[in-house]
Design a protein around this motif. Structure first.
Motif, PDB file in Angstrom:
ATOM      1  N   ILE A  42      -4.333  11.290   3.295  1.00 35.79           N
ATOM      2  CA  ILE A  42      -5.252  12.116   2.539  1.00 35.79           C
ATOM      3  C   ILE A  42      -6.398  11.228   2.068  1.00 35.79           C
ATOM      4  O   ILE A  42      -6.239  10.018   1.923  1.00 35.79           O
ATOM      5  N   SER A  43      -7.556  11.814   1.881  1.00 33.10           N
ATOM      6  CA  SER A  43      -8.726  11.007   1.509  1.00 33.10           C
ATOM      7  C   SER A  43      -8.545  10.382   0.131  1.00 33.10           C
ATOM      8  O   SER A  43      -7.796  10.885  -0.702  1.00 33.10           O
ATOM      9  N   ASP A  44      -9.243   9.271  -0.084  1.00 33.76           N
ATOM     10  CA  ASP A  44      -9.107   8.557  -1.349  1.00 33.76           C
ATOM     11  C   ASP A  44      -9.638   9.371  -2.522  1.00 33.76           C
ATOM     12  O   ASP A  44      -9.275   9.120  -3.669  1.00 33.76           O
ATOM     13  N   GLU A  45     -10.508  10.347  -2.225  1.00 28.93           N
ATOM     14  CA  GLU A  45     -11.100  11.117  -3.326  1.00 28.93           C
ATOM     15  C   GLU A  45     -10.244  12.317  -3.724  1.00 28.93           C
ATOM     16  O   GLU A  45     -10.626  13.072  -4.630  1.00 28.93           O
ATOM     17  N   ALA A  46      -9.092  12.517  -3.031  1.00 26.76           N
ATOM     18  CA  ALA A  46      -8.251  13.676  -3.336  1.00 26.76           C
ATOM     19  C   ALA A  46      -7.713  13.583  -4.763  1.00 26.76           C
ATOM     20  O   ALA A  46      -7.530  12.496  -5.304  1.00 26.76           O
ATOM     21  N   SER A  47      -7.495  14.772  -5.368  1.00 28.08           N
ATOM     22  CA  SER A  47      -6.981  14.803  -6.734  1.00 28.08           C
ATOM     23  C   SER A  47      -5.516  14.387  -6.762  1.00 28.08           C
ATOM     24  O   SER A  47      -4.839  14.358  -5.723  1.00 28.08           O
ATOM     25  N   ALA A  48      -5.059  14.068  -7.953  1.00 30.26           N
ATOM     26  CA  ALA A  48      -3.669  13.631  -8.111  1.00 30.26           C
ATOM     27  C   ALA A  48      -2.698  14.710  -7.635  1.00 30.26           C
ATOM     28  O   ALA A  48      -1.680  14.414  -7.010  1.00 30.26           O
ATOM     29  N   GLU A  49      -3.049  16.003  -7.915  1.00 28.70           N
ATOM     30  CA  GLU A  49      -2.132  17.086  -7.489  1.00 28.70           C
ATOM     31  C   GLU A  49      -2.058  17.144  -5.963  1.00 28.70           C
ATOM     32  O   GLU A  49      -0.990  17.321  -5.400  1.00 28.70           O
ATOM     33  N   ASP A  50      -3.238  17.020  -5.325  1.00 30.86           N
ATOM     34  CA  ASP A  50      -3.246  17.064  -3.860  1.00 30.86           C
ATOM     35  C   ASP A  50      -2.411  15.938  -3.273  1.00 30.86           C
ATOM     36  O   ASP A  50      -1.683  16.128  -2.299  1.00 30.86           O
ATOM     37  N   ARG A  51      -2.538  14.777  -3.888  1.00 30.20           N
ATOM     38  CA  ARG A  51      -1.766  13.628  -3.409  1.00 30.20           C
ATOM     39  C   ARG A  51      -0.270  13.891  -3.532  1.00 30.20           C
ATOM     40  O   ARG A  51       0.501  13.631  -2.619  1.00 30.20           O
ATOM     41  N   ALA A  52       0.100  14.437  -4.707  1.00 30.62           N
ATOM     42  CA  ALA A  52       1.519  14.727  -4.947  1.00 30.62           C
ATOM     43  C   ALA A  52       2.018  15.757  -3.946  1.00 30.62           C
ATOM     44  O   ALA A  52       3.135  15.648  -3.417  1.00 30.62           O
ATOM     45  N   GLY A  65       0.818  -1.211   0.000  1.00 34.40           N
ATOM     46  CA  GLY A  65       0.000   0.000   0.000  1.00 34.40           C
ATOM     47  C   GLY A  65       0.849   1.258   0.000  1.00 34.40           C
ATOM     48  O   GLY A  65       2.032   1.231   0.327  1.00 34.40           O
ATOM     49  N   ASP A  66       0.229   2.353  -0.355  1.00 36.29           N
ATOM     50  CA  ASP A  66       0.921   3.632  -0.472  1.00 36.29           C
ATOM     51  C   ASP A  66       0.679   4.448   0.800  1.00 36.29           C
ATOM     52  O   ASP A  66      -0.475   4.692   1.168  1.00 36.29           O
ATOM     53  N   PRO A  67       1.757   4.841   1.504  1.00 40.25           N
ATOM     54  CA  PRO A  67       1.544   5.584   2.751  1.00 40.25           C
ATOM     55  C   PRO A  67       0.773   6.897   2.555  1.00 40.25           C
ATOM     56  O   PRO A  67       0.112   7.368   3.472  1.00 40.25           O
ATOM     57  N   VAL A  68       0.838   7.469   1.334  1.00 43.01           N
ATOM     58  CA  VAL A  68       0.141   8.733   1.112  1.00 43.01           C
ATOM     59  C   VAL A  68      -1.363   8.556   1.331  1.00 43.01           C
ATOM     60  O   VAL A  68      -2.052   9.468   1.812  1.00 43.01           O
ATOM     61  N   SER A  69      -1.875   7.352   1.017  1.00 37.59           N
ATOM     62  CA  SER A  69      -3.310   7.131   1.168  1.00 37.59           C
ATOM     63  C   SER A  69      -3.744   7.195   2.631  1.00 37.59           C
ATOM     64  O   SER A  69      -4.925   7.304   2.927  1.00 37.59           O
TER      65      SER A  69
END
Lengths: 288, 334
Positions: free
Chosen positions: B39-49, B32-36
Motif C-alpha cells: 500500500i502507498s506510504d501516504e495511506a491512512s492508518a486504517e487503510d494500512r490496518a 521493514g514492514d511488509p505492509v508498506s
C-alpha cells in the motif's frame, strides 16, 4: 611432529609438487590476487570511484593513462579491477575461514562422538544441503538486505557442509586408531584428544577442501553481485562491473571482457592448485 | 525396494518442513514492514490496518507460519504482492521455460561431455586427453554470466546471428499447449516456429550446459580409467575383442552408473543455475521471476519460489538415489 627446520632435500621432497606448471600457475594467480588485495591503493593508477563523464567509455589505450579503458561514467577500469580483487579476496577469505571453522568443528564432533550427537548434526546438515546451490544465499540477501557481513553469512551458509562431511568421515576413521585409544587410556579428555590428536590429522584434507571452497566463494560472490544481490553497488566488484557492462555491450566490449577474464583466471588458478593439492594430500576427496 | 522407497520418502518430509521454517524465519527477520509493500506510504492508518488484515499480516508470526504450511500442503503458496495472483499459478506459467532450457543444456552437456570423457580415458596423456582436461577445467572455471555476455557480444552484436534475449520473436503466434515451445511447434507443424525457438535456445543452453559438460567429462574420464584397470578388461582383451568393443561395451557400460548419477545431480543444480542464465538472456522462466520478485520485495513470491525450487531439488536427488539403489542393491542395505 614436523620439525620447523627442514634440510633442503627434505623440503624439496615435501614441496616439490608445487613446482609443476599447474601448481605454479595457481600459486601465481593466488599471489597476484593477494598482492592486488593488500596493496590496491598503491597499485591502482586512479581513484576507482572517481567519475568523469567527459572521459566515459574510453576504449583501452595501451600506453595511455587508461590502459584498460573507462566505464560508462568515466571510472578507470584497471583501478576498479584492482579494487575488485580486494573485495573478492576479502569475502572469499572470510567465507573460507568462518565456514571452515564451523564445518570442521561440527564435523569432528559428529564423527568422534557418533550416536545421538551425530544424527542431530547430520539432520541439521541435511536441511542446509536441501537448498540448490546459491539459492539459500540468494534468499538470505533478498530478505536481510545487502551488506558485507550479510553477503559473507549468505555465502558461508552452505560452504561449511563439505568441511563438515570430510572432517566427520576422518574423525570416524581416527577415533578407533591406537594412538587415540592410547591417549584416552592415559587419561586425556575428549577435548584434548580432539585438539591434539584428531585435528592435526585432518589439516591436510581441510586445506584441499578449503581451496575449492575459495573458488566457489569467489564465483558465488561474483554471481550475487552480478544479480545485484552482492555488496552495496558503491563498492567495486568484478560481478557488479559485469552487470554494468550488460547495458553497454554493443558499444564497450572492454567493460565486459576484463572483469570476466579476472574471475575466470582466478578460478582457473585456484581450481588447478586445488587439483594438485588433492592429488598430493588427499586423493579420496572428490565432490563432497 | 518398496520399503526403502517409502523410508526415503518419509525421510524427506521433516527436511522440507525445517526448510520451510528456516525460509519463513528469514522473511520474519527482514527489516521493514511488509505492509508498506502492499500500500502507498501516504495511506491512512486504517487503510494500512485493513490491508494487513486482508493479507493475514496482522497475525502473530507462529500463526502466520501455521496458516502458510496448511495452505502450502494444499498446493497454495500464497498470493504475490505485486501480481496479485497465486504464486503457484505464476510459477506453473513460467516453469516450462526453465525446464526446456535445463533439458537442452543437459542434452548438450551429455552429448559432448561423455564422448570426450570416454575418449580421453581411452588414451590417457594423449593430445585428445590434454584437450579434454583443458575443456574440463575451463568448463568448471568459466563464470556462466560472463560466457553469456561474451556470446551475446560475438553472436548477437558482431555477427548478428542469434537473438540475445527472450524465447521467441514478437508476434510468432504459437499456441501454448505444453509450454515447451519446441514441442508445441512440432505438435502444430510450425517448422518456422521450431527454428525460431531453437535459435533463441542456442546461446542460453550452451551457457547453462558448459559447467555441467566439464563435470560430466571429468567424472566419465575418472570412472572409465577406474574400470579400464579392472581384470575383466584384460580378460576381454585376451579373448581377442576389438579395442572399441572393450571400450564401449565393457568399460563404458560399467562407468555409466556414476555418469548417470552425476548427470541427475547436476540437472537438479542446473535448475537453480538457470537463475543467472535467465537473467543474462531475459529468459522468461522462474529464475527471472525470482529476481524480479526480489527487486520488488514481493515476499510471498520469494518464499514460494524458494520452497518450490528446494522441493524440486530434493525430489530430484531422491529419484537419483532410488535409481542408483535399483542398479546397485548394496545401497539399500545401509
Amino acid at each position: 611432529m614436523a620439525s620447523l627446520t627442514l634440510s633442503s632435500s627434505s623440503a624439496r621432497a615435501r614441496f616439490g609438487f608445487l613446482l609443476t606448471p599447474k601448481a605454479l600457475f595457481g600459486l601465481t594467480v593466488l599471489s597476484a590476487l593477494v598482492i592486488c588485495g593488500l596493496f590496491a591503493p598503491l597499485l591502482a593508477p586512479f581513484d576507482p570511484a572517481k567519475q568523469d563523464l567527459m572521459r566515459a567509455m574510453i576504449a583501452p589505450q595501451p600506453g595511455g593513462p587508461h590502459v584498460l579503458g573507462t566505464d560508462h561514467v568515466g571510472r578507470d577500469l584497471l583501478s576498479r579491477l584492482i579494487y575488485g580483487a580486494r573485495v573478492s579476496l576479502l569475502i572469499a577469505a572470510a567465507v573460507v575461514l568462518f565456514s571452515g571453522a564451523f564445518g570442521v568443528a561440527l564435523g569432528v564432533v559428529s564423527g568422534y562422538f557418533g550416536g545421538r550427537t551425530d544424527s542431530v548434526i547430520q539432520k541439521f546438515l541435511e536441511v542446509f544441503w536441501a537448498f540448490p546451490p546459491l539459492l539459500l544465499a540468494i534468499a538470505i540477501v533478498a530478505f536481510l538486505g545487502q551488506g558485507l557481513g550479510i553477503v559473507i553469512l549468505a555465502l558461508a551458509s552452505q560452504r561449511w557442509i563439505p568441511y563438515c562431511r570430510m572432517s566427520r568421515a576422518e574423525a570416524m576413521a581416527l577415533r578407533d586408531r591406537e594412538f587415540v585409544v592410547a591417549a584416552r587410556s592415559l587419561g586425556a579428555g575428549h577435548l584434548r584428544v580432539l585438539w591434539h590428536h584428531i585435528l592435526p590429522n585432518i589439516l591436510p584434507s581441510t586445506l584441499v577442501v578449503g581451496t575449492f571452497a575459495m573458488a566457489t566463494a569467489i564465483i558465488s560472490e561474483a554471481a550475487l553481485s552480478f544479480l545485484g544481490l552482492g555488496v552495496p553497488p558503491t563498492i567495486p566488484t568484478w560481478g557488479g562491473m559485469l552487470a554494468d557492462a550488460r547495458s553497454y555491450i554493443s558499444t564497450s566490449w572492454w567493460m565486459a571482457l576484463f572483469p570476466g577474464l579476472c574471475i575466470f583466471v582466478t578460478l582457473l588458478g585456484i581450481n588447478l592448485l586445488g587439483d594438485v593439492l588433492r592429488a598430493r594430500l588427499d586423493p579420496k576427496i572428490r565432490n563432497l | 525396494m518398496l520399503g526403502y522407497t517409502v523410508r526415503r520418502l518419509f525421510g524427506v518430509i521433516p527436511v522440507l518442513f525445517l526448510v520451510s521454517l528456516l525460509v519463513f524465519a528469514l522473511m520474519q527477520a527482514a527489516p521493514g514492514d511488509p505492509v508498506s509493500m502492499l500500500i502507498s506510504d501516504e495511506a491512512s492508518a486504517e487503510d494500512r490496518a485493513r490491508a494487513a488484515e486482508a493479507w493475514g499480516l496482522d497475525q502473530p508470526a507462529p500463526v502466520q507460519y501455521l496458516n502458510f504450511v496448511r495452505n502450502a500442503l494444499n498446493g497454495d503458496f500464497g498470493t504475490s504482492f505485486r501480481y496479485r495472483e497465486p504464486v503457484m499459478a505464476l510459477v506453473l506459467d513460467r516453469l516450462p521455460a526453465t525446464l526446456e532450457l535445463a533439458l537442452f543444456a543437459t542434452l548438450l552437456a551429455v552429448l559432448v561431455g561423455i564422448p570426450l570423457g570416454v575418449l580421453s580415458a581411452a588414451r590417457p596423456n594423449s593430445v585428445l586427453d590434454s584437450i579434454g582436461s583443458v575443456v574440463g577445467f575451463f568448463g568448471i572455471s568459466m563464470p556462466n554470466f560472463w560466457l553469456g555476455i561474451m556470446m551475446i557480444l560475438v553472436f548477437s552484436g558482431y555477427m548478428n546471428l542469434l537473438p540475445s534475449s527472450g524465447r521467441e520473436p514478437w508476434g510468432m503466434g504459437l499456441d501454448r499447449v505444453t509450454g515447451f515451445l519446441t514441442l508445441d511447434a512440432v505438435l502444430q507443424g510450425r517448422w518456422d516456429a521450431l527454428a525460431q525457438a531453437l535459435r533463441h535456445l542456442a546461446m542460453p543452453a550452451i551457457v547453462l550446459g558448459t559447467s555441467m559438460m566439464g563435470i560430466i567429462m571429468q567424472v566419465t574420464r575418472a570412472s572409465m580409467l577406474e574400470n579400464l584397470g579392472e581384470d575383466y578388461i584384460m580378460t576381454a582383451r585376451a579373448k581377442g575383442l576389438s579395442g572399441r568393443t572393450v571400450l564401449w561395451r565393457h568399460a563404458f557400460r560399467n562407468a555409466l552408473v556414476s555418469v548417470i548419477t552425476i548427470t541427475g545431480l547436476e540437472f537438479g543444480a542446473l535448475i537453480s543455475g538457470a537463475i543467472i542464465v535467465e537473467t543474462v538472456f531475459s529468459w522468461p522462466g522462474i529464475g527471472l521471476l525470482l529476481i524480479q520478485g526480489i527487486t520488488f520485495r514481493d515476499f510471498p513470491l520469494i518464499v514460494g519460489l524458494v520452497l518450490i525450487y528446494t522441493s524440486l531439488f530434493v525430489l530430484m536427488n531422491l529419484l537419483i538415489d532410488l535409481a542408483y539403489s535399483l542398479v546397485d542393491p548394496r545401497i539399500r542395505m545401509r
